[in-house]
Design a protein around this motif. Structure first.
Motif, PDB file in Angstrom:
ATOM      1  N   ASN A 199       1.025  -1.168  -0.031  1.00 60.58           N
ATOM      2  CA  ASN A 199      -0.189   0.057  -0.052  1.00 60.58           C
ATOM      3  C   ASN A 199       0.804   1.163   0.154  1.00 60.58           C
ATOM      4  OD1 ASN A 199      -2.612  -1.169   0.000  1.00 60.58           O
ATOM      5  ND2 ASN A 199      -2.963  -0.925   2.032  1.00 60.58           N
ATOM      6  N   MET A 200       1.941   1.105   1.017  1.00 62.66           N
ATOM      7  CA  MET A 200       2.759   2.482   0.941  1.00 62.66           C
ATOM      8  C   MET A 200       3.539   2.537  -0.496  1.00 62.66           C
ATOM      9  SD  MET A 200       1.976   3.712   3.704  1.00 62.66           S
ATOM     10  CE  MET A 200       0.407   3.257   3.428  1.00 62.66           C
ATOM     11  N   MET A 201       3.946   1.574  -1.136  1.00 63.97           N
ATOM     12  CA  MET A 201       4.475   1.752  -2.540  1.00 63.97           C
ATOM     13  C   MET A 201       3.474   2.217  -3.500  1.00 63.97           C
ATOM     14  SD  MET A 201       6.948  -1.591  -2.523  1.00 63.97           S
ATOM     15  CE  MET A 201       7.288  -1.455  -4.289  1.00 63.97           C
ATOM     16  N   ALA A 202       2.256   1.883  -3.302  1.00 64.23           N
ATOM     17  CA  ALA A 202       1.228   2.296  -4.465  1.00 64.23           C
ATOM     18  C   ALA A 202       1.101   3.875  -3.946  1.00 64.23           C
ATOM     19  CB  ALA A 202      -0.132   1.498  -4.101  1.00 64.23           C
ATOM     20  N   LEU A 203       1.172   4.146  -2.695  1.00 62.35           N
ATOM     21  CA  LEU A 203       0.850   5.628  -2.478  1.00 62.35           C
ATOM     22  C   LEU A 203       1.820   6.513  -3.067  1.00 62.35           C
ATOM     23  CD1 LEU A 203      -0.514   7.988  -0.916  1.00 62.35           C
ATOM     24  CD2 LEU A 203       0.942   7.246   1.325  1.00 62.35           C
ATOM     25  N   ILE A 204       3.081   6.052  -3.204  1.00 66.80           N
ATOM     26  CA  ILE A 204       4.193   6.745  -3.594  1.00 66.80           C
ATOM     27  C   ILE A 204       3.891   7.020  -5.252  1.00 66.80           C
ATOM     28  CG2 ILE A 204       6.632   7.251  -4.080  1.00 66.80           C
ATOM     29  CD1 ILE A 204       5.912   7.822  -1.170  1.00 66.80           C
ATOM     30  N   VAL A 205       3.490   5.976  -5.939  1.00 68.17           N
ATOM     31  CA  VAL A 205       3.335   6.184  -7.217  1.00 68.17           C
ATOM     32  C   VAL A 205       2.335   6.965  -7.441  1.00 68.17           C
ATOM     33  CG1 VAL A 205       2.691   4.364  -9.238  1.00 68.17           C
ATOM     34  CG2 VAL A 205       4.433   3.644  -7.461  1.00 68.17           C
ATOM     35  N   LEU A 206       0.986   6.660  -6.785  1.00 65.39           N
ATOM     36  CA  LEU A 206      -0.067   7.341  -7.258  1.00 65.39           C
ATOM     37  C   LEU A 206       0.147   8.880  -7.151  1.00 65.39           C
ATOM     38  CD1 LEU A 206      -2.750   5.163  -5.975  1.00 65.39           C
ATOM     39  CD2 LEU A 206      -2.556   5.752  -8.292  1.00 65.39           C
ATOM     40  N   MET A 207       0.696   9.198  -6.003  1.00 61.77           N
ATOM     41  CA  MET A 207       1.409  10.766  -5.665  1.00 61.77           C
ATOM     42  C   MET A 207       2.122  11.199  -6.824  1.00 61.77           C
ATOM     43  SD  MET A 207       2.139  10.853  -1.511  1.00 61.77           S
ATOM     44  CE  MET A 207       2.568  12.449  -1.565  1.00 61.77           C
ATOM     45  N   GLN A 208       3.108  10.623  -7.313  1.00 59.08           N
ATOM     46  CA  GLN A 208       3.931  10.899  -8.740  1.00 59.08           C
ATOM     47  C   GLN A 208       2.911  10.950  -9.704  1.00 59.08           C
ATOM     48  OE1 GLN A 208       6.635   7.746  -8.674  1.00 59.08           O
ATOM     49  NE2 GLN A 208       8.132   8.954  -7.756  1.00 59.08           N
ATOM     50  N   MET A 209       1.828  10.125 -10.010  1.00 56.22           N
ATOM     51  CA  MET A 209       1.109  10.295 -11.187  1.00 56.22           C
ATOM     52  C   MET A 209       0.280  11.493 -11.021  1.00 56.22           C
ATOM     53  SD  MET A 209       0.550   6.074 -11.488  1.00 56.22           S
ATOM     54  CE  MET A 209      -0.463   6.160 -12.867  1.00 56.22           C
ATOM     55  N   THR A 210      -0.212  12.031  -9.849  1.00 56.53           N
ATOM     56  CA  THR A 210      -1.210  12.814  -9.783  1.00 56.53           C
ATOM     57  C   THR A 210      -0.503  14.434  -9.284  1.00 56.53           C
ATOM     58  OG1 THR A 210      -1.752  12.233  -7.551  1.00 56.53           O
ATOM     59  CG2 THR A 210      -3.066  11.424  -9.383  1.00 56.53           C
ATOM     60  N   ALA A 211       0.935  14.512  -9.301  1.00 56.49           N
ATOM     61  CA  ALA A 211       1.509  15.410  -8.736  1.00 56.49           C
ATOM     62  C   ALA A 211       1.126  17.017  -9.315  1.00 56.49           C
ATOM     63  CB  ALA A 211       3.090  15.194  -8.930  1.00 56.49           C
ATOM     64  N   GLY A 212       1.133  16.930 -10.457  1.00 59.61           N
ATOM     65  CA  GLY A 212       0.583  18.251 -11.162  1.00 59.61           C
ATOM     66  C   GLY A 212      -0.815  18.829 -10.606  1.00 59.61           C
ATOM     67  N   ALA A 213      -1.758  18.013 -10.187  1.00 61.06           N
ATOM     68  CA  ALA A 213      -3.073  18.414 -10.102  1.00 61.06           C
ATOM     69  C   ALA A 213      -3.521  18.250  -8.587  1.00 61.06           C
ATOM     70  CB  ALA A 213      -4.029  17.639 -10.943  1.00 61.06           C
ATOM     71  N   LEU A 214      -2.683  17.417  -7.742  1.00 61.96           N
ATOM     72  CA  LEU A 214      -3.064  17.222  -6.347  1.00 61.96           C
ATOM     73  C   LEU A 214      -1.678  17.412  -5.641  1.00 61.96           C
ATOM     74  CD1 LEU A 214      -5.189  13.985  -6.465  1.00 61.96           C
ATOM     75  CD2 LEU A 214      -5.901  16.234  -6.004  1.00 61.96           C
ATOM     76  N   ARG A 215      -2.080  18.655  -5.014  1.00 60.22           N
ATOM     77  CA  ARG A 215      -1.000  19.136  -4.063  1.00 60.22           C
ATOM     78  C   ARG A 215      -1.557  19.706  -2.746  1.00 60.22           C
ATOM     79  NH1 ARG A 215       4.452  20.682  -6.868  1.00 60.22           N
ATOM     80  NH2 ARG A 215       4.300  19.572  -8.797  1.00 60.22           N
ATOM     81  N   GLY A 216      -0.706  19.658  -1.632  1.00 65.08           N
ATOM     82  CA  GLY A 216      -1.276  20.261  -0.548  1.00 65.08           C
ATOM     83  C   GLY A 216      -2.636  19.638   0.211  1.00 65.08           C
ATOM     84  N   TRP A 217      -3.499  20.678   0.301  1.00 65.20           N
ATOM     85  CA  TRP A 217      -4.913  20.074   0.848  1.00 65.20           C
ATOM     86  C   TRP A 217      -5.634  19.484  -0.063  1.00 65.20           C
ATOM     87  CZ3 TRP A 217      -9.434  21.692  -1.252  1.00 65.20           C
ATOM     88  CH2 TRP A 217      -9.568  22.692  -2.296  1.00 65.20           C
ATOM     89  N   ARG A 218      -5.577  19.776  -1.347  1.00 65.44           N
ATOM     90  CA  ARG A 218      -6.210  18.989  -2.458  1.00 65.44           C
ATOM     91  C   ARG A 218      -5.996  17.348  -2.267  1.00 65.44           C
ATOM     92  NH1 ARG A 218      -7.881  22.132  -7.018  1.00 65.44           N
ATOM     93  NH2 ARG A 218      -7.325  20.333  -8.269  1.00 65.44           N
ATOM     94  N   LEU A 219      -4.779  17.162  -2.255  1.00 69.44           N
ATOM     95  CA  LEU A 219      -4.157  15.469  -1.973  1.00 69.44           C
ATOM     96  C   LEU A 219      -4.944  15.010  -0.904  1.00 69.44           C
ATOM     97  CD1 LEU A 219      -2.550  13.270  -3.028  1.00 69.44           C
ATOM     98  CD2 LEU A 219      -0.666  14.036  -1.863  1.00 69.44           C
ATOM     99  N   SER A 220      -4.725  15.795   0.211  1.00 65.60           N
ATOM    100  CA  SER A 220      -5.257  15.228   1.269  1.00 65.60           C
ATOM    101  C   SER A 220      -6.547  15.222   1.294  1.00 65.60           C
ATOM    102  CB  SER A 220      -4.805  16.119   2.718  1.00 65.60           C
ATOM    103  OG  SER A 220      -3.298  16.130   2.963  1.00 65.60           O
ATOM    104  N   ALA A 221      -7.194  16.126   0.956  1.00 65.94           N
ATOM    105  CA  ALA A 221      -8.819  16.017   0.802  1.00 65.94           C
ATOM    106  C   ALA A 221      -9.153  14.931  -0.030  1.00 65.94           C
ATOM    107  CB  ALA A 221      -9.322  17.255   0.028  1.00 65.94           C
ATOM    108  N   VAL A 222      -8.676  14.461  -1.371  1.00 64.80           N
ATOM    109  CA  VAL A 222      -9.243  13.514  -2.063  1.00 64.80           C
ATOM    110  C   VAL A 222      -8.666  12.222  -1.180  1.00 64.80           C
ATOM    111  CG1 VAL A 222      -8.636  12.152  -4.137  1.00 64.80           C
ATOM    112  CG2 VAL A 222      -8.945  14.783  -4.384  1.00 64.80           C
ATOM    113  N   TYR A 223      -7.672  12.088  -0.552  1.00 63.86           N
ATOM    114  CA  TYR A 223      -7.309  10.789   0.235  1.00 63.86           C
ATOM    115  C   TYR A 223      -8.359  10.563   1.216  1.00 63.86           C
ATOM    116  CZ  TYR A 223      -4.221   7.481   2.613  1.00 63.86           C
ATOM    117  OH  TYR A 223      -3.771   6.336   2.983  1.00 63.86           O
ATOM    118  N   VAL A 224      -8.698  11.708   1.962  1.00 64.33           N
ATOM    119  CA  VAL A 224      -9.538  11.249   3.313  1.00 64.33           C
ATOM    120  C   VAL A 224     -11.163  10.928   2.497  1.00 64.33           C
ATOM    121  CG1 VAL A 224     -10.730  12.553   5.066  1.00 64.33           C
ATOM    122  CG2 VAL A 224      -8.445  12.783   4.895  1.00 64.33           C
ATOM    123  N   VAL A 225     -11.641  11.566   1.625  1.00 60.14           N
ATOM    124  CA  VAL A 225     -12.919  11.370   1.045  1.00 60.14           C
ATOM    125  C   VAL A 225     -12.899  10.016   0.404  1.00 60.14           C
ATOM    126  CG1 VAL A 225     -14.438  12.071  -0.808  1.00 60.14           C
ATOM    127  CG2 VAL A 225     -13.333  13.786   0.687  1.00 60.14           C
TER     128      VAL A 225
END
Length: 219
Positions: A94-120
């Motif tokens: 799961n943690m490896m998948a998290l790093i990969v998915l963060m890289q793949m969405t880096a341009g559009a999901l940063r800061g609170w946006r990333l945390s918001a999508v994760y929590v939702v």
């Protein structure tokens, strides 16, 4: 398909995501390491994992007539389950998948946006399990939230496709791939996979990404 202007994940990106990484990567890792140490009798009691699951896992029965261990557990479990895992291999994947998915969405999901999508997405995964899962089985793991990030990534890709027909075919293809992947994982894990959480998380991630206001430079 038009070329996306999203930047790559660089050192600046990872530094900016440090709070998110501490909360959703480091904290679950520390928890699992402690529980694994307890499982082997190296720390505390060997019942520590059972206690952690009883108080933090997602239990569908708590939405019915089960008695919670503490006030608010039927609400907090919608998120706390995502910080617990079934072992080191489960955590590592799961943690490896998290790093990969963060890289793949880096341009559009940063800061609170990333945390918001994760929590939702984590909450959406719990809802999916509550609606479709077996009532007696507890559910743990961050995969609901991770499938939500995957849903957000696919939404970004779908949005770039020109033509309603091509877009619909791509969405259908991605859904078929997700269903097939979960079916294979479900069989490989002897039907112990919480595919319901994956489905709920993916749907929640798509919805959250669609609802977020676009950042400057997004297409």
């Amino acid at each position: 398909m038009t070329e996306r202007p999203f930047p790559e994940a660089d050192k600046t990106y990872w530094r900016a995501q440090l709070p998110m990484l501490l909360l959703f990567l480091v904290l679950p890792s520390v928890i699992e390491l402690v529980l694994t140490a307890a499982d082997h009798g190296w720390l505390a009691t060997q019942r520590l994992r059972t206690t952690a699951y009883q108080n933090g896992a997602f239990w569908t029965g708590l939405l019915g007539n089960w008695r919670p261990n503490y006030p608010g557990q039927p609400v907090t479990m919608f998120l706390t389950y995502s910080f617990l895992h079934a072992g080191l291999w489960h955590l590592t994947g799961n943690m490896m998948a998290l790093i990969v998915l963060m890289q793949m969405t880096a341009g559009a999901l940063r800061g609170w946006r990333l945390s918001a999508v994760y929590v939702v997405s984590a909450v959406g995964g719990a809802l999916g399990f509550a609606l479709l899962g077996a009532a007696l089985n507890p559910m743990v793991g961050a995969s609901g939230a991770l499938f939500g990030l995957a849903g957000a990534w696919r939404w970004l890709e779908w949005r770039q496709i020109e033509g309603a027909g091509r877009r619909a075919l791509t969405v259908l293809r991605d859904i078929v791939i997700m269903v097939a992947l979960n079916a294979l994982m479900w069989l490989a894990q002897d039907r112990a996979l919480a595919w319901e959480a994956h489905l709920g998380g993916f749907a929640a991630g798509v919805a959250a990404m669609a609802a977020l206001p676009r950042r400057r430079g997004d297409q």
